[in-house]
Motif scaffolding. Sequence first.
Motif, PDB file in Angstrom:
ATOM      1  N   HIS A   8     -88.566 -11.833 -95.506  1.00  9.13           N
ATOM      2  CA  HIS A   8     -88.215 -12.207 -94.141  1.00  9.13           C
ATOM      3  C   HIS A   8     -89.472 -12.183 -93.266  1.00  9.13           C
ATOM      4  O   HIS A   8     -90.246 -11.226 -93.325  1.00  9.13           O
ATOM      5  CB  HIS A   8     -87.207 -11.230 -93.536  1.00  9.13           C
ATOM      6  CG  HIS A   8     -85.925 -11.107 -94.295  1.00  9.13           C
ATOM      7  ND1 HIS A   8     -85.238 -12.193 -94.781  1.00  9.13           N
ATOM      8  CD2 HIS A   8     -85.186 -10.004 -94.643  1.00  9.13           C
ATOM      9  CE1 HIS A   8     -84.144 -11.778 -95.394  1.00  9.13           C
ATOM     10  NE2 HIS A   8     -84.097 -10.460 -95.325  1.00  9.13           N
ATOM     11  N   LEU A   9     -89.624 -13.207 -92.460  1.00  9.98           N
ATOM     12  CA  LEU A   9     -90.621 -13.187 -91.403  1.00  9.98           C
ATOM     13  C   LEU A   9     -89.868 -12.888 -90.106  1.00  9.98           C
ATOM     14  O   LEU A   9     -89.031 -13.680 -89.657  1.00  9.98           O
ATOM     15  CB  LEU A   9     -91.353 -14.523 -91.302  1.00  9.98           C
ATOM     16  CG  LEU A   9     -92.553 -14.566 -90.342  1.00  9.98           C
ATOM     17  CD1 LEU A   9     -93.629 -13.571 -90.764  1.00  9.98           C
ATOM     18  CD2 LEU A   9     -93.137 -15.980 -90.269  1.00  9.98           C
ATOM     19  N   VAL A  10     -90.129 -11.721 -89.535  1.00 10.89           N
ATOM     20  CA  VAL A  10     -89.412 -11.261 -88.344  1.00 10.89           C
ATOM     21  C   VAL A  10     -90.185 -11.676 -87.102  1.00 10.89           C
ATOM     22  O   VAL A  10     -91.320 -11.227 -86.890  1.00 10.89           O
ATOM     23  CB  VAL A  10     -89.217  -9.731 -88.387  1.00 10.89           C
ATOM     24  CG1 VAL A  10     -88.592  -9.241 -87.093  1.00 10.89           C
ATOM     25  CG2 VAL A  10     -88.358  -9.345 -89.591  1.00 10.89           C
ATOM     26  N   LEU A  11     -89.603 -12.533 -86.300  1.00 13.98           N
ATOM     27  CA  LEU A  11     -90.276 -13.085 -85.130  1.00 13.98           C
ATOM     28  C   LEU A  11     -90.027 -12.177 -83.926  1.00 13.98           C
ATOM     29  O   LEU A  11     -88.878 -11.867 -83.593  1.00 13.98           O
ATOM     30  CB  LEU A  11     -89.749 -14.490 -84.832  1.00 13.98           C
ATOM     31  CG  LEU A  11     -89.580 -15.442 -86.029  1.00 13.98           C
ATOM     32  CD1 LEU A  11     -89.109 -16.808 -85.542  1.00 13.98           C
ATOM     33  CD2 LEU A  11     -90.862 -15.552 -86.836  1.00 13.98           C
ATOM     34  N   VAL A  12     -91.100 -11.767 -83.281  1.00 16.26           N
ATOM     35  CA  VAL A  12     -91.008 -10.919 -82.088  1.00 16.26           C
ATOM     36  C   VAL A  12     -91.721 -11.629 -80.942  1.00 16.26           C
ATOM     37  O   VAL A  12     -92.935 -11.890 -81.021  1.00 16.26           O
ATOM     38  CB  VAL A  12     -91.628  -9.529 -82.329  1.00 16.26           C
ATOM     39  CG1 VAL A  12     -91.622  -8.715 -81.037  1.00 16.26           C
ATOM     40  CG2 VAL A  12     -90.869  -8.787 -83.434  1.00 16.26           C
ATOM     41  N   LEU A  13     -90.989 -11.938 -79.910  1.00 20.95           N
ATOM     42  CA  LEU A  13     -91.542 -12.647 -78.754  1.00 20.95           C
ATOM     43  C   LEU A  13     -92.056 -11.666 -77.716  1.00 20.95           C
ATOM     44  O   LEU A  13     -91.794 -10.464 -77.782  1.00 20.95           O
ATOM     45  CB  LEU A  13     -90.472 -13.553 -78.149  1.00 20.95           C
ATOM     46  CG  LEU A  13     -89.870 -14.580 -79.128  1.00 20.95           C
ATOM     47  CD1 LEU A  13     -88.721 -15.330 -78.467  1.00 20.95           C
ATOM     48  CD2 LEU A  13     -90.931 -15.545 -79.644  1.00 20.95           C
ATOM     49  N   GLY A  14     -92.769 -12.186 -76.749  1.00 20.42           N
ATOM     50  CA  GLY A  14     -93.434 -11.335 -75.760  1.00 20.42           C
ATOM     51  C   GLY A  14     -92.502 -10.570 -74.851  1.00 20.42           C
ATOM     52  O   GLY A  14     -92.927  -9.613 -74.194  1.00 20.42           O
ATOM     53  N   ASP A  15     -91.226 -10.952 -74.806  1.00 23.70           N
ATOM     54  CA  ASP A  15     -90.250 -10.214 -74.003  1.00 23.70           C
ATOM     55  C   ASP A  15     -89.234  -9.508 -74.893  1.00 23.70           C
ATOM     56  O   ASP A  15     -88.097  -9.266 -74.492  1.00 23.70           O
ATOM     57  CB  ASP A  15     -89.543 -11.147 -73.014  1.00 23.70           C
ATOM     58  CG  ASP A  15     -88.762 -12.259 -73.696  1.00 23.70           C
ATOM     59  OD1 ASP A  15     -89.032 -12.526 -74.886  1.00 23.70           O
ATOM     60  OD2 ASP A  15     -87.878 -12.862 -73.050  1.00 23.70           O
ATOM     61  N   GLN A  16     -89.670  -9.141 -76.118  1.00 26.23           N
ATOM     62  CA  GLN A  16     -88.780  -8.462 -77.071  1.00 26.23           C
ATOM     63  C   GLN A  16     -89.471  -7.230 -77.668  1.00 26.23           C
ATOM     64  O   GLN A  16     -89.444  -7.007 -78.869  1.00 26.23           O
ATOM     65  CB  GLN A  16     -88.369  -9.422 -78.182  1.00 26.23           C
ATOM     66  CG  GLN A  16     -87.572 -10.621 -77.694  1.00 26.23           C
ATOM     67  CD  GLN A  16     -87.183 -11.554 -78.827  1.00 26.23           C
ATOM     68  OE1 GLN A  16     -87.870 -11.654 -79.840  1.00 26.23           O
ATOM     69  NE2 GLN A  16     -86.072 -12.253 -78.660  1.00 26.23           N
ATOM     70  N   LEU A  17     -90.076  -6.433 -76.808  1.00 22.99           N
ATOM     71  CA  LEU A  17     -90.940  -5.347 -77.277  1.00 22.99           C
ATOM     72  C   LEU A  17     -90.140  -4.057 -77.448  1.00 22.99           C
ATOM     73  O   LEU A  17     -90.377  -3.043 -76.808  1.00 22.99           O
ATOM     74  CB  LEU A  17     -92.096  -5.178 -76.293  1.00 22.99           C
ATOM     75  CG  LEU A  17     -92.853  -6.492 -75.982  1.00 22.99           C
ATOM     76  CD1 LEU A  17     -93.995  -6.231 -75.024  1.00 22.99           C
ATOM     77  CD2 LEU A  17     -93.342  -7.168 -77.251  1.00 22.99           C
ATOM     78  N   ASP A  18     -89.213  -4.120 -78.368  1.00 26.60           N
ATOM     79  CA  ASP A  18     -88.246  -3.049 -78.594  1.00 26.60           C
ATOM     80  C   ASP A  18     -88.277  -2.666 -80.071  1.00 26.60           C
ATOM     81  O   ASP A  18     -87.929  -3.479 -80.940  1.00 26.60           O
ATOM     82  CB  ASP A  18     -86.859  -3.548 -78.184  1.00 26.60           C
ATOM     83  CG  ASP A  18     -85.745  -2.584 -78.538  1.00 26.60           C
ATOM     84  OD1 ASP A  18     -86.045  -1.399 -78.781  1.00 26.60           O
ATOM     85  OD2 ASP A  18     -84.582  -3.021 -78.562  1.00 26.60           O
ATOM     86  N   HIS A  19     -88.662  -1.449 -80.367  1.00 21.71           N
ATOM     87  CA  HIS A  19     -88.714  -0.992 -81.762  1.00 21.71           C
ATOM     88  C   HIS A  19     -87.330  -0.902 -82.385  1.00 21.71           C
ATOM     89  O   HIS A  19     -87.214  -0.864 -83.619  1.00 21.71           O
ATOM     90  CB  HIS A  19     -89.410   0.368 -81.833  1.00 21.71           C
ATOM     91  CG  HIS A  19     -90.875   0.308 -81.549  1.00 21.71           C
ATOM     92  ND1 HIS A  19     -91.785  -0.295 -82.395  1.00 21.71           N
ATOM     93  CD2 HIS A  19     -91.599   0.760 -80.489  1.00 21.71           C
ATOM     94  CE1 HIS A  19     -93.002  -0.190 -81.894  1.00 21.71           C
ATOM     95  NE2 HIS A  19     -92.919   0.431 -80.722  1.00 21.71           N
ATOM     96  N   ASP A  20     -86.278  -0.856 -81.568  1.00 23.16           N
ATOM     97  CA  ASP A  20     -84.914  -0.796 -82.081  1.00 23.16           C
ATOM     98  C   ASP A  20     -84.214  -2.148 -82.013  1.00 23.16           C
ATOM     99  O   ASP A  20     -82.987  -2.231 -82.103  1.00 23.16           O
ATOM    100  CB  ASP A  20     -84.103   0.231 -81.281  1.00 23.16           C
ATOM    101  CG  ASP A  20     -84.623   1.645 -81.474  1.00 23.16           C
ATOM    102  OD1 ASP A  20     -85.040   1.978 -82.600  1.00 23.16           O
ATOM    103  OD2 ASP A  20     -84.644   2.405 -80.481  1.00 23.16           O
ATOM    104  N   SER A  21     -84.980  -3.209 -81.888  1.00 24.67           N
ATOM    105  CA  SER A  21     -84.421  -4.552 -81.802  1.00 24.67           C
ATOM    106  C   SER A  21     -83.614  -4.882 -83.060  1.00 24.67           C
ATOM    107  O   SER A  21     -83.930  -4.431 -84.163  1.00 24.67           O
ATOM    108  CB  SER A  21     -85.555  -5.567 -81.633  1.00 24.67           C
ATOM    109  OG  SER A  21     -85.097  -6.881 -81.828  1.00 24.67           O
ATOM    110  N   THR A  22     -82.593  -5.709 -82.885  1.00 26.29           N
ATOM    111  CA  THR A  22     -81.801  -6.150 -84.033  1.00 26.29           C
ATOM    112  C   THR A  22     -82.647  -6.900 -85.052  1.00 26.29           C
ATOM    113  O   THR A  22     -82.291  -6.940 -86.235  1.00 26.29           O
ATOM    114  CB  THR A  22     -80.658  -7.071 -83.583  1.00 26.29           C
ATOM    115  OG1 THR A  22     -81.198  -8.159 -82.805  1.00 26.29           O
ATOM    116  CG2 THR A  22     -79.635  -6.318 -82.757  1.00 26.29           C
TER     117      THR A  22
END
Length: 514
Positions: A8-22
């Motif tokens: 999986h390549l997990v995409l993290v955007l600049g407004d998703q800076l959450d270590h507990d993100s889904t």
Amino acid sequence: MPASPIRHLVLVLGDQLDHDSTAFDGFDPAEDRVWMAEVPEESTHVWSAKPRTAIFLSAMRHFAAELRERGLPLRYTQLQDADNTGTLAGELQRAITDLQPQSLILTAPGDWRVLQDLRAVAAQADLPLDLRDDRHFFSTVRDFAAHAKGRKQLRLEYWYRELRQKHGVLMDGKQPAGGQWNFDADNRESFGKAGPQNVPPPFRVPPDVITQEVIELVNTRFDDHPGSLQSFAWPVTRAETLRALDHFINHRLPLFGQFEDAMWAGEVWLWHSQLSAALNLKLLNPREVVAAAEAAYRNGHAPLAAVEGFIRQILGWREYVRGIYWTQMPGYLERNALEAQAPLPAWYWTGETEMACLREAITQTLAHGYAHHIQRLMVTGLYALLLGVRPQAVHEWYLSVYVDAVEWVELPNTLGMSQYGDGGLLGSKPYVATGKYIQRMSNHCSGCRYDPAQSTGPKACPFTTLYWDFLMRHEAMLRQNPRMAMQMKNLDRLAPEAREAIAEQARAHRAALT
């Protein structure tokens, strides 16, 4: 090709800076990789001001450093990398080519444009895109759509009450705390002639090495963009934003409600939380913010009116505008119910105007990337609405200049609430007032060359002139709105010659702007 296959390549955007993100649910460092990218496109699709660009880049770089410390494999593109394609789509395409992942994972973005771009890349690469709910909210878009289904009108109050009951926020059993849902009548006072007293110092974070590097980069790469970074001191890590939350609860929340709508020259921060950027970057979870505020009421630290007013902004309004955005896009962006077509005055980018309230709000915005909600709604937004500026131009300005601006929250607030561009979908009436409102809620008029009591003549306040002109230009439509009845009765008191004089004054004011 990577040394080992990427699952999986997990995409993290600049407004998703959450270590507990889904997006991180089920993440396996042995098989998966995180992807993040800084790209010029995110600062140029609207002419992003320097503070807004800097807070995103600094927060992203700090988050990336935390991921590396946790041992998560990360592919991170910096803005200045020589092979940076310049767009999120281009960087994702490049990562897919290099890493050959079997699938992509993404927590739902806050921007329709970004979602469509990333979906197109996934489709072109013939890769499944696992789009996951953002649990940083109390509700899902599906929840809001179910609430909205079959209703002739959408109103914040009903959605807010539903969420309070569902989540047990400020509830005493089945009843709202204090016996009522809304305490606006106990809030929103002015400072009076004495002005604000004993304003607590703002929570500011001196730039560390990473932030200093970002400031230098932004000043160089985007030197022709508006705004200044001389006073940049926003919290950009989770640890810093938790301290900011604690500072607000302890020092500002007790008087927040009483003075939430008041303004005063030279006072940037007053009793506002300054937490919206941290919330929208996902460094703070709204649940912990709401819980901290409610605890302050329960333990006697802050009055119920202040706490309820603050919680309504987060549990109520923030969830409401997100629902509006995602159930109405993409057509919502093009709405212009009042058929406003005037350009945004050039001085919105400089603050060089003789209107004291606008000069104060705009220069503050350019210096800090911040203005509180009344400065936005009832100063910069009100003037643009009365002038008849095309709502899309107002939207682009707000999206450009504020550090907390992400389109899902900014667009409904601007186009709907501020500019009435959606014709009443978001709010029940246009929020219009004369310069007397600004005089009542601030000291700006005492140092201004214009008189808010005058609608014509050399000292006429443009807000007052344009207010009456607005009512006249949209009279037929406004008479259909029962919430505008009192204002239309006041319009009826104007003699025909007074109406013509106001219309002529408004035409002269518009002509002077060109």
